[in-house]
Scaffold this active site. Structure first.
Site, PDB file in Angstrom:
ATOM      1  N   HIS A 151      35.783  59.982   0.312  1.00  0.00           N
ATOM      2  CA  HIS A 151      37.141  59.419   0.402  1.00  0.00           C
ATOM      3  C   HIS A 151      37.281  58.119  -0.384  1.00  0.00           C
ATOM      4  O   HIS A 151      36.324  57.361  -0.556  1.00  0.00           O
ATOM      5  CB  HIS A 151      37.470  59.129   1.872  1.00  0.00           C
ATOM      6  CG  HIS A 151      37.465  60.348   2.732  1.00  0.00           C
ATOM      7  ND1 HIS A 151      37.393  60.287   4.100  1.00  0.00           N
ATOM      8  CD2 HIS A 151      37.506  61.669   2.425  1.00  0.00           C
ATOM      9  CE1 HIS A 151      37.399  61.503   4.599  1.00  0.00           C
ATOM     10  NE2 HIS A 151      37.462  62.368   3.606  1.00  0.00           N
ATOM     11  N   LYS A 178      34.191  48.389   0.823  1.00  0.00           N
ATOM     12  CA  LYS A 178      33.689  48.783   2.143  1.00  0.00           C
ATOM     13  C   LYS A 178      32.272  48.276   2.332  1.00  0.00           C
ATOM     14  O   LYS A 178      31.466  48.312   1.406  1.00  0.00           O
ATOM     15  CB  LYS A 178      33.644  50.321   2.263  1.00  0.00           C
ATOM     16  CG  LYS A 178      34.981  50.991   2.375  1.00  0.00           C
ATOM     17  CD  LYS A 178      34.810  52.502   2.404  1.00  0.00           C
ATOM     18  CE  LYS A 178      36.157  53.170   2.215  1.00  0.00           C
ATOM     19  NZ  LYS A 178      36.023  54.605   1.931  1.00  0.00           N
ATOM     20  N   ASP A 213      38.595  67.903   4.182  1.00  0.00           N
ATOM     21  CA  ASP A 213      37.461  67.552   3.331  1.00  0.00           C
ATOM     22  C   ASP A 213      36.927  68.775   2.577  1.00  0.00           C
ATOM     23  O   ASP A 213      36.490  68.670   1.442  1.00  0.00           O
ATOM     24  CB  ASP A 213      36.353  66.906   4.165  1.00  0.00           C
ATOM     25  CG  ASP A 213      36.695  65.464   4.514  1.00  0.00           C
ATOM     26  OD1 ASP A 213      35.920  64.844   5.274  1.00  0.00           O
ATOM     27  OD2 ASP A 213      37.734  64.961   4.042  1.00  0.00           O
ATOM     28  N   ARG A 242      11.656  37.823  22.218  1.00  0.00           N
ATOM     29  CA  ARG A 242      12.829  38.520  22.807  1.00  0.00           C
ATOM     30  C   ARG A 242      13.278  39.695  21.935  1.00  0.00           C
ATOM     31  O   ARG A 242      14.053  40.549  22.348  1.00  0.00           O
ATOM     32  CB  ARG A 242      13.996  37.531  22.961  1.00  0.00           C
ATOM     33  CG  ARG A 242      13.712  36.349  23.874  1.00  0.00           C
ATOM     34  CD  ARG A 242      14.740  35.258  23.690  1.00  0.00           C
ATOM     35  NE  ARG A 242      14.687  34.768  22.302  1.00  0.00           N
ATOM     36  CZ  ARG A 242      15.633  33.962  21.778  1.00  0.00           C
ATOM     37  NH1 ARG A 242      16.698  33.605  22.499  1.00  0.00           N
ATOM     38  NH2 ARG A 242      15.515  33.532  20.541  1.00  0.00           N
ATOM     39  N   TYR A 247      32.224  50.468   9.827  1.00  0.00           N
ATOM     40  CA  TYR A 247      32.770  50.113   8.505  1.00  0.00           C
ATOM     41  C   TYR A 247      33.504  48.794   8.597  1.00  0.00           C
ATOM     42  O   TYR A 247      34.211  48.567   9.585  1.00  0.00           O
ATOM     43  CB  TYR A 247      33.878  51.084   8.098  1.00  0.00           C
ATOM     44  CG  TYR A 247      33.574  52.513   7.954  1.00  0.00           C
ATOM     45  CD1 TYR A 247      33.612  53.374   9.037  1.00  0.00           C
ATOM     46  CD2 TYR A 247      33.298  53.035   6.709  1.00  0.00           C
ATOM     47  CE1 TYR A 247      33.374  54.722   8.890  1.00  0.00           C
ATOM     48  CE2 TYR A 247      33.072  54.392   6.542  1.00  0.00           C
ATOM     49  CZ  TYR A 247      33.113  55.220   7.633  1.00  0.00           C
ATOM     50  OH  TYR A 247      32.900  56.556   7.481  1.00  0.00           O
ATOM     51  N   GLN A 299      39.700  44.845   8.182  1.00  0.00           N
ATOM     52  CA  GLN A 299      39.650  45.897   9.189  1.00  0.00           C
ATOM     53  C   GLN A 299      38.202  46.325   9.411  1.00  0.00           C
ATOM     54  O   GLN A 299      37.405  46.330   8.469  1.00  0.00           O
ATOM     55  CB  GLN A 299      40.487  47.127   8.753  1.00  0.00           C
ATOM     56  CG  GLN A 299      41.987  46.918   8.887  1.00  0.00           C
ATOM     57  CD  GLN A 299      42.804  48.173   8.597  1.00  0.00           C
ATOM     58  OE1 GLN A 299      42.344  49.067   7.885  1.00  0.00           O
ATOM     59  NE2 GLN A 299      43.998  48.248   9.142  1.00  0.00           N
ATOM     60  N   HIS A 321      33.459  57.423  -1.095  1.00  0.00           N
ATOM     61  CA  HIS A 321      32.358  57.279  -0.123  1.00  0.00           C
ATOM     62  C   HIS A 321      32.331  58.459   0.829  1.00  0.00           C
ATOM     63  O   HIS A 321      33.388  58.974   1.235  1.00  0.00           O
ATOM     64  CB  HIS A 321      32.543  55.987   0.679  1.00  0.00           C
ATOM     65  CG  HIS A 321      31.566  55.868   1.816  1.00  0.00           C
ATOM     66  ND1 HIS A 321      31.945  55.907   3.136  1.00  0.00           N
ATOM     67  CD2 HIS A 321      30.223  55.745   1.816  1.00  0.00           C
ATOM     68  CE1 HIS A 321      30.882  55.803   3.908  1.00  0.00           C
ATOM     69  NE2 HIS A 321      29.822  55.693   3.136  1.00  0.00           N
ATOM     70  N   ARG A 342      31.500  63.638   6.351  1.00  0.00           N
ATOM     71  CA  ARG A 342      32.834  63.049   6.168  1.00  0.00           C
ATOM     72  C   ARG A 342      32.923  62.504   4.749  1.00  0.00           C
ATOM     73  O   ARG A 342      32.028  61.795   4.302  1.00  0.00           O
ATOM     74  CB  ARG A 342      33.064  61.910   7.177  1.00  0.00           C
ATOM     75  CG  ARG A 342      33.046  62.351   8.650  1.00  0.00           C
ATOM     76  CD  ARG A 342      33.156  61.169   9.544  1.00  0.00           C
ATOM     77  NE  ARG A 342      33.039  61.494  10.968  1.00  0.00           N
ATOM     78  CZ  ARG A 342      34.077  61.496  11.812  1.00  0.00           C
ATOM     79  NH1 ARG A 342      35.309  61.230  11.355  1.00  0.00           N
ATOM     80  NH2 ARG A 342      33.903  61.789  13.097  1.00  0.00           N
TER      81      ARG A 342
HETATM   82  C1  LIG Z   1      40.032  56.065   7.699  1.00  0.00           C
HETATM   83  C2  LIG Z   1      41.067  55.900   8.766  1.00  0.00           C
HETATM   84  C3  LIG Z   1      41.583  56.985   9.441  1.00  0.00           C
HETATM   85  N1  LIG Z   1      42.534  56.795  10.391  1.00  0.00           N
HETATM   86  C4  LIG Z   1      43.046  57.961  11.106  1.00  0.00           C
HETATM   87  C5  LIG Z   1      43.581  59.056  10.218  1.00  0.00           C
HETATM   88  C6  LIG Z   1      43.254  60.310  10.974  1.00  0.00           C
HETATM   89  O1  LIG Z   1      44.294  60.580  11.907  1.00  0.00           O
HETATM   90  C7  LIG Z   1      41.991  59.967  11.742  1.00  0.00           C
HETATM   91  C8  LIG Z   1      40.757  60.489  11.080  1.00  0.00           C
HETATM   92  O2  LIG Z   1      40.833  60.129   9.723  1.00  0.00           O
HETATM   93  P1  LIG Z   1      39.818  60.772   8.689  1.00  0.00           P
HETATM   94  O3  LIG Z   1      39.671  62.242   8.985  1.00  0.00           O
HETATM   95  O4  LIG Z   1      40.252  60.357   7.314  1.00  0.00           O
HETATM   96  O5  LIG Z   1      38.459  60.037   9.112  1.00  0.00           O
HETATM   97  P2  LIG Z   1      37.104  60.099   8.273  1.00  0.00           P
HETATM   98  O6  LIG Z   1      36.948  61.449   7.654  1.00  0.00           O
HETATM   99  O7  LIG Z   1      36.061  59.590   9.165  1.00  0.00           O
HETATM  100  O8  LIG Z   1      37.366  59.077   7.102  1.00  0.00           O
HETATM  101  C9  LIG Z   1      36.496  57.995   6.834  1.00  0.00           C
HETATM  102  O9  LIG Z   1      35.292  58.522   6.360  1.00  0.00           O
HETATM  103  C10 LIG Z   1      34.921  58.257   5.016  1.00  0.00           C
HETATM  104  C11 LIG Z   1      33.463  58.587   4.877  1.00  0.00           C
HETATM  105  C12 LIG Z   1      35.237  56.866   4.592  1.00  0.00           C
HETATM  106  O10 LIG Z   1      34.516  56.232   3.819  1.00  0.00           O
HETATM  107  C13 LIG Z   1      36.491  56.269   5.031  1.00  0.00           C
HETATM  108  O11 LIG Z   1      36.264  55.011   5.633  1.00  0.00           O
HETATM  109  C14 LIG Z   1      37.294  57.093   5.914  1.00  0.00           C
HETATM  110  O12 LIG Z   1      38.076  57.864   5.049  1.00  0.00           O
HETATM  111  O13 LIG Z   1      41.952  58.530  11.795  1.00  0.00           O
HETATM  112  C15 LIG Z   1      42.993  55.549  10.719  1.00  0.00           C
HETATM  113  O14 LIG Z   1      43.878  55.409  11.579  1.00  0.00           O
HETATM  114  N2  LIG Z   1      42.496  54.469  10.059  1.00  0.00           N
HETATM  115  C16 LIG Z   1      41.545  54.593   9.091  1.00  0.00           C
HETATM  116  O15 LIG Z   1      41.126  53.568   8.519  1.00  0.00           O
END
Ligand SMILES: Cc1cn([C@H]2C[C@H](O)[C@@H](COP(=O)(O)OP(=O)(O)O[C@H]3O[C@H](C)C(=O)[C@H](O)[C@H]3O)O2)c(=O)[nH]c1=O
Length: 185
Positions: free
Chosen positions: A62, A72, A169, A23, A132, A46, A119, A59
């Site tokens: 962070h 993570k 970023d 399968r 994640y 989470q 990361h 991305r």
């Molecule tokens: C990370 C996160 C973000 N948000 C909200 C905050 C912003 O309004 C929106 C986008 O957030 P951000 O631009 O920080 O998303 P990424 O750039 O993908 O951030 C992630 O990408 C890098 C590679 C990582 O390792 C982290 O897990 C995380 O920082 O989602 C949430 O509501 N919850 C969350 O856990």
């Protein structure tokens, strides 16, 4: 699962040990006991998904500041990424060092990132989805970052025609500009 320590203390590659039959396959990806036997945390509070319609989307890098630093567990459920981490633990023998690997839906590989690391990833294919699991809830006020192209880190990000990034970023600080260690992960 197979646990392979990386060059950064506490960070592990985790590969599945699939059970295959006509399968397809079945494989465990998280197990509290098995993680604990390798000194890792296997319980997460989470889970998040990141969808990246275009290759070349970067991305990161962070992290969350003390006391909200996160463990993570990252894997790719569609497409592929170049995934990179930086050790920000000033008391670590690998402080300031980096590690990178390819995570993809094809290799089903996971990266376990201990608290105290930054990361980031760059998508290698269009329509890439990253999953994640975090040990600590997202805390916007403690969200911090590090510049992806800091020469002091020299992360060999894959060349691409156009790198898609957020303005935030693009303007993150360099490693030497981060606040004092006591406010860091
Ligand atoms: C990370 C996160 C973000 N948000 C909200 C905050 C912003 O309004 C929106 C986008 O957030 P951000 O631009 O920080 O998303 P990424 O750039 O993908 O951030 C992630 O990408 C890098 C590679 C990582 O390792 C982290 O897990 C995380 O920082 O989602 C949430 O509501 N919850 C969350 O856990």
């Amino acid at each position: 699962m197979r646990f392979t320590p990386t060059a950064l203390a506490g960070a592990f590659l985790i590969d599945i040990a699939p059970v295959e039959d006509e399968r397809g396959l079945f494989a465990r990806t998280v197990c509290d006991d098995e993680f604990a036997r390798h000194g890792l945390v296997g319980r997460f509070v989470q889970q998040s998904v990141s969808w990246n319609p275009y290759a070349g989307t970067l991305r990161g890098l962070h992290f969350q500041m003390t006391p909200h630093q996160e463990i993570k567990l990252v894997r790719v459920t569609r497409g592929a990424v170049f995934d990179a981490i930086v050790d920000l633990r000033t008391d670590s023998p690998t402080y300031g060092k980096t590690f990178h690997t390819e995570l993809s839906a094809a290799n089903r590989r996971q990266l376990y990132i201990p608290a105290g690391m930054a990361h980031g990833f760059q998508s290698l294919q269009a329509d890439t989805e990253v999953l994640y699991q975090m040990s600590t809830p997202f805390n916007p006020a403690s969200a911090r970052g590090l510049r992806w192209d800091d020469a002091a880190l020299a992360i060999p990000w894959p060349a691409c025609r156009e790198r898609i990034m957020s303005g935030r970023d693009r303007s993150l600080p360099l490693l030497h500009q981060l606040p004092a260690p006591d406010s860091l992960a």
